[in-house]
Scaffold this motif. Structure first.
Motif, PDB file in Angstrom:
ATOM      1  N   VAL A 170       0.777  -1.073  -0.143  1.00 56.81           N
ATOM      2  CA  VAL A 170      -0.041   0.003   0.023  1.00 56.81           C
ATOM      3  C   VAL A 170       0.627   1.422   0.059  1.00 56.81           C
ATOM      4  O   VAL A 170       0.534   2.149  -0.706  1.00 56.81           O
ATOM      5  N   LYS A 171       1.915   1.212   0.668  1.00 54.09           N
ATOM      6  CA  LYS A 171       2.857   2.441   1.038  1.00 54.09           C
ATOM      7  C   LYS A 171       3.382   2.717  -0.416  1.00 54.09           C
ATOM      8  O   LYS A 171       3.820   3.717  -0.865  1.00 54.09           O
ATOM      9  N   HIS A 172       4.155   1.700  -0.973  1.00 55.77           N
ATOM     10  CA  HIS A 172       4.683   1.651  -2.274  1.00 55.77           C
ATOM     11  C   HIS A 172       3.972   2.052  -3.425  1.00 55.77           C
ATOM     12  O   HIS A 172       4.251   2.997  -4.028  1.00 55.77           O
ATOM     13  N   ILE A 173       2.479   1.762  -3.466  1.00 55.31           N
ATOM     14  CA  ILE A 173       1.571   2.293  -4.217  1.00 55.31           C
ATOM     15  C   ILE A 173       1.293   3.781  -4.395  1.00 55.31           C
ATOM     16  O   ILE A 173       1.415   4.728  -5.064  1.00 55.31           O
ATOM     17  N   ALA A 174       1.054   4.012  -2.975  1.00 50.81           N
ATOM     18  CA  ALA A 174       0.837   5.583  -2.634  1.00 50.81           C
ATOM     19  C   ALA A 174       2.083   6.165  -2.978  1.00 50.81           C
ATOM     20  O   ALA A 174       1.832   7.555  -3.520  1.00 50.81           O
ATOM     21  N   SER A 175       3.115   6.249  -2.687  1.00 49.24           N
ATOM     22  CA  SER A 175       4.511   6.814  -2.967  1.00 49.24           C
ATOM     23  C   SER A 175       4.680   7.110  -4.653  1.00 49.24           C
ATOM     24  O   SER A 175       4.797   8.102  -5.174  1.00 49.24           O
ATOM     25  N   PHE A 176       4.532   5.736  -5.146  1.00 47.02           N
ATOM     26  CA  PHE A 176       4.615   5.908  -6.525  1.00 47.02           C
ATOM     27  C   PHE A 176       3.425   6.730  -7.213  1.00 47.02           C
ATOM     28  O   PHE A 176       3.942   7.650  -8.139  1.00 47.02           O
ATOM     29  N   CYS A 177       2.326   6.826  -6.835  1.00 45.67           N
ATOM     30  CA  CYS A 177       1.231   7.564  -7.584  1.00 45.67           C
ATOM     31  C   CYS A 177       1.486   9.116  -7.191  1.00 45.67           C
ATOM     32  O   CYS A 177       1.243  10.001  -8.149  1.00 45.67           O
ATOM     33  N   LEU A 178       2.022   9.359  -5.956  1.00 44.08           N
ATOM     34  CA  LEU A 178       2.328  10.774  -5.675  1.00 44.08           C
ATOM     35  C   LEU A 178       3.389  11.532  -6.856  1.00 44.08           C
ATOM     36  O   LEU A 178       3.202  12.282  -7.292  1.00 44.08           O
ATOM     37  N   TYR A 179       4.663  10.641  -6.480  1.00 39.81           N
ATOM     38  CA  TYR A 179       5.766  11.460  -7.560  1.00 39.81           C
ATOM     39  C   TYR A 179       5.447  11.352  -8.826  1.00 39.81           C
ATOM     40  O   TYR A 179       5.695  11.909  -9.777  1.00 39.81           O
ATOM     41  N   ALA A 180       4.996  10.089  -9.317  1.00 37.31           N
ATOM     42  CA  ALA A 180       4.584  10.031 -10.753  1.00 37.31           C
ATOM     43  C   ALA A 180       3.742  10.998 -11.321  1.00 37.31           C
ATOM     44  O   ALA A 180       3.610  11.614 -12.400  1.00 37.31           O
ATOM     45  N   GLY A 181       2.609  11.397 -10.311  1.00 38.06           N
ATOM     46  CA  GLY A 181       1.603  12.451 -10.550  1.00 38.06           C
ATOM     47  C   GLY A 181       2.135  13.947 -10.658  1.00 38.06           C
ATOM     48  O   GLY A 181       1.765  14.348 -11.680  1.00 38.06           O
TER      49      GLY A 181
END
Length: 478
Positions: free
Chosen positions: A91-102
């Protein structure tokens, strides 16, 4: 630890659905007001060209929102399934990826919009009278690209972790800011008070600031102890299935937004072609502003009227979308936990709710059509044509919610192919050829009735796909 675990796993289905759907529906209503507020105050300028310009520019703005959906819808589906599997590190990996890719996506999207501005404005169907206004609007929106992408992404990510109320409050905060700033930025004067008078540029500025306020509220939630999400860059990871898992659902979900924008662009270009047409080629002569030398002159009225009708119809669409989006975390969680019986019960209840909502709102809109349109415009020609358009759009309202529930169910389950098929059906492979064919056959009436016809076909496609999926579940559970 995930909050509301009892709601996810064992609460009565109606209670669970309403727990998630009510805040999500309220969020979607807030999103409707977000769009309506701009339209309302731009309408107070009494300039149909400015109103038409916002309508023409909005599909381009939706491209940024579609980019947010890559990480919002894709990330939300992925992390809700991870929660069902009790894999909190993922979950944390998904959230961090979505933030910085966004962030990167928003910067690139805004830069491309600025660089290709003239080409974009020609492509979306601006006229001589709307070009300058649309350029002002999009130039400001482009600088707010990262804010638009991230606020749209986090609306769904926070809902996906089970915090539908926090998602709603963040949206409300941004909308409140937008409502306060719109009259100040758009109008020359209100109640005798001198204001900024920026017109459509003021609408864009208020929208960008509203997105910033929403994003601040979301970040405050994420850094609190109530959230399992994170903004910590140490969790950023695209490997081990993170990138693939987000994009598998995010791209089809984003494609829905892209096709909505494309269909709106095609619609606006076709409507703009009715600026002036030979009388014998057009049946809606009573809606022409003038008749000169055998030519019916509509001006920007068709584009403005469709803008009014679409914005009014957004309430109907977004309420049903809210129910469908609201159950998405429940579907994803129970799919991840392999509790298929509960998952299907949630789907069935949501479909029933959407059918009832669609019927009630259709009755209300037919009873109060003129009053609803007058919220946006008092121009007699725009109101007259808008009545025809909104009646047409409402024909599919009682059933379109079925397609929304099934589409978000496929997304929550990680069914990328099914989600992709539905994404390209309603606004793509069904709508686009349909509107071109109907325009050739019956003119302006064809444009008006293309969307409800495409909606009905998309519902049939979604239902056929559900039957196929249901058979596979029966085989798996046998």
């Amino acid at each position: 630890m995930i909050k509301n675990i009892e709601i996810f796993e064992s609460a009565p289905v109606p209670k669970a659905v309403l727990k998630f759907a009510v805040p999500t529906v309220l969020s979607m209503i807030v999103a409707v007001f977000y769009n309506m507020v701009d339209a309302f105050f731009v309408g107070l300028t009494n300039d149909p060209s400015q109103f038409a310009a916002v309508n023409v520019a909005t599909p381009v703005f939706l491209f940024l929102m579609a980019a947010g959906n890559i990480y919002g819808m894709g990330g939300s589906s992925f992390l809700s399934r991870a929660l069902g599997e009790k894999d909190y590190d993922k979950v944390k990996h998904i959230a961090s990826f979505c933030l910085y890719a966004g962030i990167v996506t928003g910067i690139v999207g805004g830069a491309l919009m600025l660089f290709f501005m003239d080409s974009i404005l020609r492509a979306v169907g601006t006229t001589e009278t709307t070009y300058g206004f649309a350029r002002d609007y999009l130039s400001i929106v482009a600088f707010g690209g990262p804010l638009v992408v991230l606020s749209n992404a986090y609306t769904n990510l926070i809902r996906g972790e089970g915090s539908a109320d926090s998602s709603m409050f963040g949206m409300m905060a941004g909308t409140a800011a937008n409502i306060i700033l719109d009259p100040i930025f758009i109008l020359d004067e209100l109640f005798g008070v001198k204001l900024m008078g920026w017109g459509v540029a003021g609408a864009a500025a208020a929208t960008v600031i509203g997105n910033a306020v929403t994003l601040i509220m979301y970040f405050l939630h994420v850094v609190s102890k109530k959230s399992v999400l994170t903004v910590n860059p140490k969790y950023f990871k695209a490997r081990n299935g993170i990138l693939r898992g987000v994009l598998a659902i995010g791209l089809p979900a984003s494609l829905t937004g892209v096709l909505m924008s494309l269909s709106a662009i095609v619609t606006n270009k076709l409507l703009a072609s009715y600026y002036a047409v030979p009388i014998e080629h057009e049946p809606l002569l009573s809606h022409a502003t003038t008749l000169l030398n055998g030519v019916a002159v509509f001006g920007d009225v068709p584009t403005a009227a469709m803008g009014v009708a679409m914005k009014a119809n957004m309430l109907v669409i977004f309420v049903q979308l809210g129910v469908a989006m609201g159950i998405s975390p429940l579907i994803g969680y129970n799919f991840g936990a392999r509790n298929y019986k509960r998952m299907k019960s949630i789907m069935k209840f949501a479909v029933m709710v959407n059918i009832v909502v669609g019927l009630v709102l259709t009755a209300v809109y037919f009873a109060f059509t003129t009053q609803i349109i007058n919220i946006f415009s008092n121009d007699l020609a725009v109101v007259d044509m808008g009545i025809v358009m909104i009646h047409a759009l409402m024909f599919s309202s009682p059933v379109i919610g079925i397609m929304f529930v099934l589409n978000f169910t496929f997304q929550a389950m990680g069914k990328g192919i099914q989600s992709l098929i539905l994404a390209v059906s309603r606004q793509g492979i069904v709508f686009l050829p349909l509107i071109l064919i109907l325009n050739r056959l019956v003119g302006l009436y064809g444009i008006i009735y293309a969307q409800p016809t495409a909606d009905a076909i998309a519902v049939l496609i979604a239902f056929a796909m559900f039957l196929a999926m249901n058979r596979s579940f029966k085989i798996e559970q046998a």
